[in-house]
Design an enzyme around this catalytic site. Structure first.
Site, mmCIF file in Angstrom:
data_model
loop_
_atom_site.group_PDB
_atom_site.id
_atom_site.type_symbol
_atom_site.label_atom_id
_atom_site.label_comp_id
_atom_site.label_asym_id
_atom_site.label_seq_id
_atom_site.Cartn_x
_atom_site.Cartn_y
_atom_site.Cartn_z
ATOM 1 N N ALA A 61 -2.378 -6.315 -1.492
ATOM 2 C CA ALA A 61 -2.241 -6.631 -0.158
ATOM 3 C C ALA A 61 -0.531 -6.081 0.517
ATOM 4 O O ALA A 61 0.579 -6.238 -0.378
ATOM 5 C CB ALA A 61 -1.455 -8.215 -0.165
ATOM 6 N N GLY A 100 -3.503 -6.901 -4.797
ATOM 7 C CA GLY A 100 -4.553 -7.098 -4.670
ATOM 8 C C GLY A 100 -5.123 -5.086 -4.581
ATOM 9 O O GLY A 100 -7.195 -4.786 -4.859
ATOM 10 N N GLU A 123 1.698 -9.648 -9.237
ATOM 11 C CA GLU A 123 1.657 -11.104 -7.899
ATOM 12 C C GLU A 123 2.710 -11.696 -8.766
ATOM 13 O O GLU A 123 3.736 -12.869 -7.335
ATOM 14 C CB GLU A 123 0.875 -11.597 -7.946
ATOM 15 C CG GLU A 123 -0.389 -10.117 -6.745
ATOM 16 C CD GLU A 123 -1.233 -9.636 -7.761
ATOM 17 O OE1 GLU A 123 -1.240 -9.689 -8.371
ATOM 18 O OE2 GLU A 123 -2.207 -9.406 -7.576
HETATM 19 C C1 LIG Z 1 -4.157 -16.908 1.188
HETATM 20 C C2 LIG Z 1 -4.264 -14.622 0.824
HETATM 21 C C3 LIG Z 1 -4.533 -14.775 -0.168
HETATM 22 C C4 LIG Z 1 -4.153 -13.348 -0.535
HETATM 23 C C5 LIG Z 1 -4.340 -12.724 -1.870
HETATM 24 C C6 LIG Z 1 -3.283 -11.981 -2.286
HETATM 25 C C7 LIG Z 1 -3.493 -11.256 -3.771
HETATM 26 C C8 LIG Z 1 -2.979 -9.784 -4.096
HETATM 27 C C9 LIG Z 1 -1.029 -9.966 -3.948
HETATM 28 C C10 LIG Z 1 -0.965 -8.341 -3.623
HETATM 29 O O1 LIG Z 1 -1.537 -8.424 -3.843
HETATM 30 S S1 LIG Z 1 0.411 -8.700 -3.894
HETATM 31 C C11 LIG Z 1 1.371 -7.352 -3.905
HETATM 32 C C12 LIG Z 1 1.649 -6.880 -5.167
HETATM 33 N N1 LIG Z 1 1.807 -5.363 -5.130
HETATM 34 C C13 LIG Z 1 3.103 -5.077 -5.551
HETATM 35 O O2 LIG Z 1 3.758 -5.901 -5.401
HETATM 36 C C14 LIG Z 1 3.326 -3.518 -5.421
HETATM 37 C C15 LIG Z 1 4.702 -3.817 -4.388
HETATM 38 N N2 LIG Z 1 5.209 -2.110 -4.236
HETATM 39 C C16 LIG Z 1 5.689 -1.832 -5.453
HETATM 40 O O3 LIG Z 1 5.770 -1.976 -6.079
HETATM 41 C C17 LIG Z 1 6.857 -0.298 -5.031
HETATM 42 O O4 LIG Z 1 6.696 -0.004 -3.974
HETATM 43 C C18 LIG Z 1 5.471 1.121 -5.351
HETATM 44 C C19 LIG Z 1 4.032 0.596 -4.860
HETATM 45 C C20 LIG Z 1 4.899 1.045 -6.880
HETATM 46 C C21 LIG Z 1 5.361 2.481 -4.913
HETATM 47 O O5 LIG Z 1 6.986 2.826 -5.381
HETATM 48 P P1 LIG Z 1 8.346 3.286 -4.538
HETATM 49 O O6 LIG Z 1 9.471 3.239 -5.065
HETATM 50 O O7 LIG Z 1 7.752 4.217 -4.551
HETATM 51 O O8 LIG Z 1 8.167 2.477 -2.992
HETATM 52 P P2 LIG Z 1 8.783 1.807 -2.222
HETATM 53 O O9 LIG Z 1 10.467 2.153 -2.363
HETATM 54 O O10 LIG Z 1 8.824 0.647 -3.824
HETATM 55 O O11 LIG Z 1 8.351 1.706 -0.907
HETATM 56 C C22 LIG Z 1 8.012 2.122 0.140
HETATM 57 C C23 LIG Z 1 7.915 1.089 1.073
HETATM 58 O O12 LIG Z 1 6.181 0.460 1.445
HETATM 59 C C24 LIG Z 1 7.096 -1.296 1.040
HETATM 60 N N3 LIG Z 1 5.810 -1.275 0.277
HETATM 61 C C25 LIG Z 1 5.463 -1.175 -0.825
HETATM 62 N N4 LIG Z 1 4.670 -2.283 -1.717
HETATM 63 C C26 LIG Z 1 4.213 -3.374 -0.042
HETATM 64 C C27 LIG Z 1 3.700 -4.521 -0.323
HETATM 65 N N5 LIG Z 1 2.390 -4.334 -1.011
HETATM 66 N N6 LIG Z 1 2.952 -4.720 0.946
HETATM 67 C C28 LIG Z 1 4.277 -4.038 2.122
HETATM 68 N N7 LIG Z 1 5.300 -2.879 2.149
HETATM 69 C C29 LIG Z 1 5.161 -2.822 1.003
HETATM 70 C C30 LIG Z 1 8.065 -0.963 0.592
HETATM 71 O O13 LIG Z 1 8.880 -2.282 0.846
HETATM 72 C C31 LIG Z 1 8.735 0.392 1.118
HETATM 73 O O14 LIG Z 1 8.880 -0.317 2.561
HETATM 74 P P3 LIG Z 1 9.971 0.283 3.060
HETATM 75 O O15 LIG Z 1 11.464 -0.199 2.137
HETATM 76 O O16 LIG Z 1 11.047 2.144 3.262
HETATM 77 O O17 LIG Z 1 10.252 0.133 4.334
#
Ligand SMILES: CCCCCCC/C=C/C(=O)SCCNC(=O)CCNC(=O)[C@H](O)C(C)(C)COP(=O)(O)OP(=O)(O)OC[C@H]1O[C@@H](n2cnc3c(N)ncnc32)[C@H](O)[C@@H]1OP(=O)(O)O
Length: 719
Positions: A61, A100, A123
């Protein structure tokens, strides 16, 4: 945000397009809904593949959306529509399928992963649970124990482990989308009923109650007050005991509580703060995006005590060649044995070959002549470090970066003793250096942006949370720790016990309170520093004057314990007693309590009742107040830098976001009011005097933490 193509004539290929991680933003969700509908209604399409662009399936997400009014199609019905489809839907997983993203894949009928892919439901680390059906589908797919492990820890698994657990159906070393398309063609027309995970019961599990009880107990212990891991267990329990629809209802209820909690806000703040600190900037205006790091192929470590050994391991594990130097032969041999052992254990844990050949051991400093970067880790003595730096300047090729691993010494003074001060930075590692996440990269006024960029990049390669900070006594972490520890000592004088102070801090979420931590790290460490500062006097003096030193309140309690040879765990006695020297279980020590009583009597102090709230306010607000001084001085570029330092290196509970985030949550006006209150009671304690930045922020209406940077700039320009 989701592109649709027909490939191999009868496969609908949906590609998520939302760089950098294809997060499921409103636009992506809308794109998925539209393209799935298009594929299902096209009579030429027999099966569907979902993939992500740029080698990443989906990072979950869109976390940024959580703090706004969420619009667009919701995830749960979107995933449900995929699962209910009457054509096979195959997820082609490259890079990451997280949160997600994995929940979307679990809604598909089949999952094909590239061998380098990582999957997980992280999460919990954002203060949430997998609430798009993940908490209900994963236990049905892989069983309750494995699902509990993944969901409560949030750990990412490799494709190989995912295959073994049954999360994916196939792993490929080749083009994942091509493999998924081929697979989709092969399963077209097959019955999909067995592939709809939500329709399965969870695999049978004997002694379900006992299992959940045991897991819940473990999770409560390790959560240190975090609520999400507990909700995760409750959600999986619902999957194991309720029909799917009721389980989903439970998942929704639990998520509703978590979603709006302060802990979720704190944890999501930490996620972004950890990324923000990589975009460092210096007061000179130099920044991460305009300063190019130098390539580092070969590094050296000078001094192979505990720190030097850990640093050598951390460097070797990144694949660098390392020259490890120790002048005494016996110590060199001991270090070689210890480093090899650490490398072997580390490699075993990661399932790779140990980088033993990456380290060359030498007794001769001349051996570092051709390295790109040196980390000096000799004893904390400015004269010794200066001598080593002068030798290094003479020996190393031009342009070699000289880094000092120090927790207390003046990096600038050291730099000024070398011919090229611009090549000098501090790298403050935390023990054990190959394990601890934090690295403070300390720049002096003369450090070049390139030197900072190189040290920051090296820190990142070593997997550290690297934070660039200015040079001052204690840098950021230890500078803030000083008032925190001092307040704890004062509380003992006033009537608290080590047990009470530690309990309050541990209930707040620290792994150890001040006194248990002091016993672990050794009371003699602080004693040496205080002696160096001319603060330690023989312990016979009594009365109030004995507790005022250098014009401010001072507690000699730590010094008095050291005079008794009570250095903590290593001597079997400190603030607590231990079964024997080196034991770790802290026990109540009657001696300490009568010592405190005698001390108070000698100094005319009357013990009063102190509660947990006072412990927290005095210790934590004193620490936070120093954080405001640090921001005001420009030693840390923003509150995120301080918070990352505290969460990754000082045990500050992550679900409380770090000290500055905590202050923001409590309310700056409240922190100011309590500091003023305690300062009136203890006027001889300068660290309770509210920082002028805190006052100015409150006067300007207490802006939220993400606006502090702007506010500080504005306040400084008005000075
Ligand atoms: C009532 C609402 C119901 C909703 C149901 C919700 C159920 C689901 C919930 C979720 O999915 S919560 C999100 C779960 N996912 C994560 O926790 C993954 C988070 N991301 C990572 O672990 C890493 O980013 C990665 C995917 C492994 C990639 O790693 P890498 O080292 O290649 O890059 P990063 O420097 O970490 O990230 C790059 C850039 O992207 C932004 N970002 C990463 N993931 C997200 C995300 N899920 N949402 C928004 N933005 C994300 C991160 O902040 C970086 O941004 P900048 O710093 O470059 O601006």
């Amino acid at each position: 945000m989701a592109e649709y193509n027909r490939v191999s004539e009868c496969v609908g290929l949906i590609t998520l397009r939302n760089p950098p991680v294809n997060a499921l933003s409103a636009a992506v969700r809308q794109g998925i809904v539209d393209t799935v509908q298009r594929a299902l209604s096209d009579p030429n399409v027999k099966s569907v593949v979902i993939c992500g662009q740029n080698g990443i399936f989906c990072g979950g997400a869109d976390i940024k959306e959580f703090r706004s009014n969420m619009t667009g199609p919701p995830l749960i019905p979107m995933i449900h529509a995929i699962e209910s489809a009457n054509k096979p839907v195959v997820a082609a997983i490259e890079g990451s399928a997280l949160g997600g993203g994995l929940e979307l894949a679990l809604g598909c009928h089949y999952r094909i992963a590239h061998s380098k892919a990582r999957l997980g439901l992280p999460e919990v680390s954002l203060g949430l649970l997998p609430a798009a059906g993940g908490s209900q589908r994963l236990p049905r797919l892989i069983g309750v124990p494995a699902a509990l492990n993944l969901i409560t820890t949030g750990r990412h698994v490799t494709a190989a482990e995912a295959l073994q657990l049954g999360i994916v159906d196939q792993v490929t070393d080749h083009n994942t989308v091509a493999a998924a398309v081929k697979f989709a063609l092969s399963v077209a027309g097959r019955s999909l009923d067995p592939r709809r995970i939500s329709t399965h019961p969870c695999p049978q599990q004997p002694d379900l109650d006992a299992l959940f009880e045991e897991v819940m107990q473990k999770v409560r212990q390790s959560a240190r007050g975090a609520i999400a891991p507990i909700a995760c267990v409750q959600a999986v329990r619902a999957a194991a005991t309720l029909p799917y629809a009721q389980g989903m209802e439970r998942e929704r209820e639990l998520m509703a509580t978590l979603f709006t909690s302060g802990q979720a806000r704190a944890l999501q703040y930490c996620f972004f703060a950890e990324r923000a600190v990589g975009r460092w900037r210096m007061p000179s205006g130099a920044r991460w995006d305009t300063s190019k790091p130098r390539p580092v192929h070969k590094a050296a470590v000078i001094g192979l005590g505990t720190m030097g050994r850990g640093i050598t391991v951390a460097l070797a594990q990144t694949g660098l060649s390392v020259i490890a130097v120790e002048t005494q032969e016996k110590q060199l041999m001991e270090a070689k044995q210890a480093i090899s052992g650490m490398l072997e254990r580390g490699a075993k844990g990661r399932g790779v070959a140990p980088a033993l050949d990456g380290v060359i051991y030498s007794q001769n400093i001349q051996a570092v002549a051709d390295v790109d970067l040196v980390i000096e880790a000799v004893f904390e003595d400015i004269a010794l470090k200066t001598k080593v730096f002068q030798q290094l300047s003479a020996v190393c090729k031009p342009g070699t970066l000289l880094c000092t691993n120090t927790s207390a010494l003046d990096v600038d003074q050291l730099a000024s003793e070398t011919p090229n001060p611009e090549l000098v930075v501090g790298m403050h590692f935390f023990a054990p250096a190959h394990v601890m996440k934090l690295l403070e990269v300390v720049y002096g006024p003369r450090s070049s942006p390139q030197a900072v960029a190189t040290a920051m990049q090296l820190g990142k390669k070593m997997g550290k949370a690297s934070v660039a900070v200015g040079n001052c006594r204690g840098f950021v972490g230890n500078r803030m720790l000083k008032p925190y520890i001092e307040e704890a000592f004062f509380l003992l004088e006033e009537g608290a016990t080590p047990e009470l102070v530690d309990q309050a801090l541990e209930e707040f979420g620290f792994p150890m309170g001040v006194f248990r931590m002091s016993d672990l790290s050794g009371l003699d460490v602080g004693w040496r520093v205080r002696k160096g500062d001319g603060l330690v006097e023989p312990g016979t003096a009594s009365g109030r004057s004995a507790r005022i030193r250098q014009g401010r309140r001072y507690s000699p309690l730590g010094d008095l314990l050291c005079e008794e040879g009570r250095f903590g765990q290593k001597t079997g006695r400190g603030w607590y007693q231990y079964d024997k020297p080196g034991s770790r279980v802290a026990r109540f020590d009657p001696w300490l309590h009568s010592f405190l009583g005698a001390y108070r009597a000698q100094h005319g102090l009357v013990a009063r009742r102190i509660d947990h709230q006072e412990v927290l306010e005095r210790c934590l607000y004193a620490l936070i107040n120093e954080g405001f001084h640090i921001l005001d001085d420009g030693i840390a570029a923003g509150p995120e830098d301080i918070d990352v330092i505290y969460v990754s290196g000082y045990g500050w509970p992550r679900h409380r976001g770090g000290p500055m985030f905590y202050a923001n949550m409590v309310g700056l006006a409240k922190v100011l009011e309590r500091l003023e209150h305690y300062q009136q009671l203890h006027p001889e304690v300068p660290h309770l005097q509210p920082s002028s930045l805190l006052r100015r922020l409150v006067a300007s209406g207490s802006p939220p933490i993400h606006k502090w940077g702007e506010a500080i700039k504005k306040l400084h320009s008005q000075l």
